[in-house]
Design an enzyme around this catalytic site. Structure first.
Site, PDB file in Angstrom:
ATOM      1  N   LYS A 143       1.228 -10.487  -2.059  1.00 47.19           N
ATOM      2  CA  LYS A 143       2.393  -9.628  -1.788  1.00 47.19           C
ATOM      3  C   LYS A 143       1.939  -8.338  -1.099  1.00 47.19           C
ATOM      4  O   LYS A 143       0.734  -8.037  -1.056  1.00 47.19           O
ATOM      5  CB  LYS A 143       3.097  -9.310  -3.105  1.00 47.19           C
ATOM      6  CG  LYS A 143       2.236  -8.513  -4.088  1.00 47.19           C
ATOM      7  CD  LYS A 143       2.871  -8.432  -5.470  1.00 47.19           C
ATOM      8  CE  LYS A 143       2.001  -7.639  -6.419  1.00 47.19           C
ATOM      9  NZ  LYS A 143       2.524  -7.689  -7.812  1.00 47.19           N
TER      10      LYS A 143
ATOM     11  N   TYR B 154      -3.788  23.591   6.989  1.00 50.75           N
ATOM     12  CA  TYR B 154      -2.572  24.275   6.541  1.00 50.75           C
ATOM     13  C   TYR B 154      -2.767  24.975   5.207  1.00 50.75           C
ATOM     14  O   TYR B 154      -3.327  24.411   4.267  1.00 50.75           O
ATOM     15  CB  TYR B 154      -1.430  23.266   6.366  1.00 50.75           C
ATOM     16  CG  TYR B 154      -0.977  22.610   7.645  1.00 50.75           C
ATOM     17  CD1 TYR B 154      -0.638  23.353   8.775  1.00 50.75           C
ATOM     18  CD2 TYR B 154      -0.862  21.228   7.713  1.00 50.75           C
ATOM     19  CE1 TYR B 154      -0.199  22.722   9.936  1.00 50.75           C
ATOM     20  CE2 TYR B 154      -0.423  20.589   8.865  1.00 50.75           C
ATOM     21  CZ  TYR B 154      -0.098  21.351   9.983  1.00 50.75           C
ATOM     22  OH  TYR B 154       0.333  20.727  11.119  1.00 50.75           O
TER      23      TYR B 154
HETATM   24  C1  LIG Z   1       1.399  -8.046  -8.591  1.00 48.96           C
HETATM   25  C2  LIG Z   1       1.495  -9.074  -9.652  1.00 48.96           C
HETATM   26  C3  LIG Z   1       0.366  -9.800 -10.049  1.00 48.96           C
HETATM   27  C4  LIG Z   1      -1.030  -9.462  -9.595  1.00 48.96           C
HETATM   28  O1  LIG Z   1      -1.499  -8.384 -10.367  1.00 48.96           O
HETATM   29  P1  LIG Z   1      -3.012  -7.875 -10.240  1.00 48.96           P
HETATM   30  O2  LIG Z   1      -3.131  -6.835 -11.292  1.00 48.96           O
HETATM   31  O3  LIG Z   1      -3.122  -7.282  -8.868  1.00 48.96           O
HETATM   32  O4  LIG Z   1      -3.888  -9.042 -10.421  1.00 48.96           O
HETATM   33  C5  LIG Z   1       0.551 -10.847 -10.919  1.00 48.96           C
HETATM   34  N1  LIG Z   1       1.764 -11.151 -11.404  1.00 48.96           N
HETATM   35  C6  LIG Z   1       2.862 -10.459 -11.074  1.00 48.96           C
HETATM   36  C7  LIG Z   1       4.171 -10.841 -11.647  1.00 48.96           C
HETATM   37  C8  LIG Z   1       2.774  -9.384 -10.192  1.00 48.96           C
HETATM   38  O5  LIG Z   1       3.869  -8.682  -9.888  1.00 48.96           O
END
Ligand SMILES: *Cc1c(COP(=O)(O)O)cnc(C)c1O
Length: 378
Positions: free
Chosen positions: A36, A263
């Site tokens: 994702k 800045y």
């Molecule tokens: C993002 C996510 C993962 C992966 O989590 P990590 O800590 O990056 O391994 C797994 N399951 C769900 C439902 C997620 O939203």
């Protein structure tokens, strides 16, 4: 002039492949590689391809659009999408053979309605075990499972998995959630739901809580080589960070003592010194919150950001070090090669390395490289 991109994230695809291979050997279960958010900023398609080569059997994304993008890029492996808005496009998911995480009876029925007569939709039923996000309410669980079993019998659905997600609050909290998950699996079996996959662990529990591995884990951060555990580094876990964020010194200037920098003049030079200008800023995902704190390698030497990080650039006060325009600058990468860890930027910005890598901005050119290139000098 080298023609090298001004702002560049090197993505070591072999590292992703090897991390998955290493983790799969550790967990001894099926691996859903989570790609994702554009593969945590590494590029979803290249991350997916590398993870599948390393032995992942399935891909996980948050939403259907992310899953469809993988299909459009030619990826045919099973993909599951688990986060849906109020009006999700389950029809498109069904057409592309995308599996759906299901968190309510409404979603379950919509998934069944989207199936074509000869093609059941694959679903993973999610039960809430304490995180307080999505997932079927425990008191609704048996009803949802019974309906899923019925829809499976009539050929609209295929229950591929039952899953949940942990809070990583403590091992005790995760064990309590795991116990609720086992209860939910038992209740599901009683009404005829016996899915091939049972998954609750993401990277943290997959490594730290072996009893949570069941027969499948969803691995995100760890496949990118970042440690999900506060007290263990990537190297401790046998993982190699896949992303190196680099740029080049854009300008140097010799200045007297007392010169204000960037800045708000939050940094003033203590003595005559050299200032190096780095063309990366918060629009590129270098957090302004890390002003005055973020670590930077210029050549082989380590410095700290001086003064405020601006939208496009920041300054490093390098003292009397020999720094020239064009010198390589690395913000983070593989610490075993002497580079700062992404987690150090997380600490500097009061956040976590997940946020550092996923927020690298669109001006930063992603360059897929092989392992020897990320370790080599330009
Ligand atoms: C993002 C996510 C993962 C992966 O989590 P990590 O800590 O990056 O391994 C797994 N399951 C769900 C439902 C997620 O939203």
């Amino acid at each position: 002039m080298t023609g090298r991109p001004l702002r560049e994230a090197l993505i070591d695809v072999e590292a992703i492949e090897q991390n998955v291979r290493h983790l799969r050997r550790l967990v001894q279960t099926e691996v859903i590689a989570v790609v994702k958010a554009d593969g945590y900023g590494h590029g979803a398609v290249r991350a997916a391809t590398a993870a599948l080569s390393g032995g992942a059997s399935r891909l996980g994304v948050a939403d259907i659009a992310e899953a469809v993008a993988l299909r459009r890029a030619g990826i045919t492996a099973p993909v599951v999408a688990w986060l849906h808005g109020p009006d999700p496009d389950f029809r498109s998911a069904a057409e592309h053979g995308i599996e759906l995480g299901i968190s309510s009876i409404v979603q379950l029925q919509a998934a069944a309605a989207a199936a074509s007569p000869d093609h059941p939709v694959g679903v993973h039923l999610k039960v809430e075990t304490g995180l307080g996000r999505n997932g079927v309410e425990p008191r609704e669980w048996v009803r949802v499972c019974a309906e899923a079993a019925r829809l499976e019998r009539v050929g609209h659905l295929r229950v591929v998995g039952v899953f949940s997600h942990l809070s990583n609050t403590s091992l005790a909290d995760d064990r309590a959630a795991l116990a609720r998950f086992h209860d939910a699996l038992d209740a599901a079996a009683e009404v005829g739901v016996r899915p091939p996959l049972r998954h609750i662990a993401a990277s943290n529990a997959a490594i730290a809580l072996p009893e949570a591995r069941l027969n499948c884990v969803r691995l995100g951060i760890a496949i990118y080589g970042l440690s999900p555990l506060a007290d263990r580094s990537s190297a401790d876990l046998g993982l190699r960070p896949a992303m190196t964020l680099r740029s080049s010194v854009a300008a140097v200037r010799r200045v007297p003592a007392g010169q204000g920098v960037s800045y708000g003049y939050t940094h003033r030079t203590a003595a005559e010194t050299t200032l190096a200008l780095i063309p990366l800023g918060y629009a590129d995902g270098v957090p302004r919150q890390a002003s005055g704190r973020g670590p930077v390698m210029i050549g082989d030497r380590r410095f700290t950001v001086s003064g405020r990080i601006a939208m496009d650039q920041f300054v490093v006060d390098v003292g009397d070090a020999q720094v020239a325009v064009g010198d390589e600058v690395v913000l983070f990468g593989d610490p075993t090669l002497g580079r700062p860890a992404a987690a150090e930027w997380g600490d500097a910005a009061d956040t976590i390395d997940y946020e550092i890598v996923t927020r690298i901005g669109p001006r930063v050119h992603r360059t897929a490289v092989s392992s020897e290139m990320t370790g080599g000098r330009p």
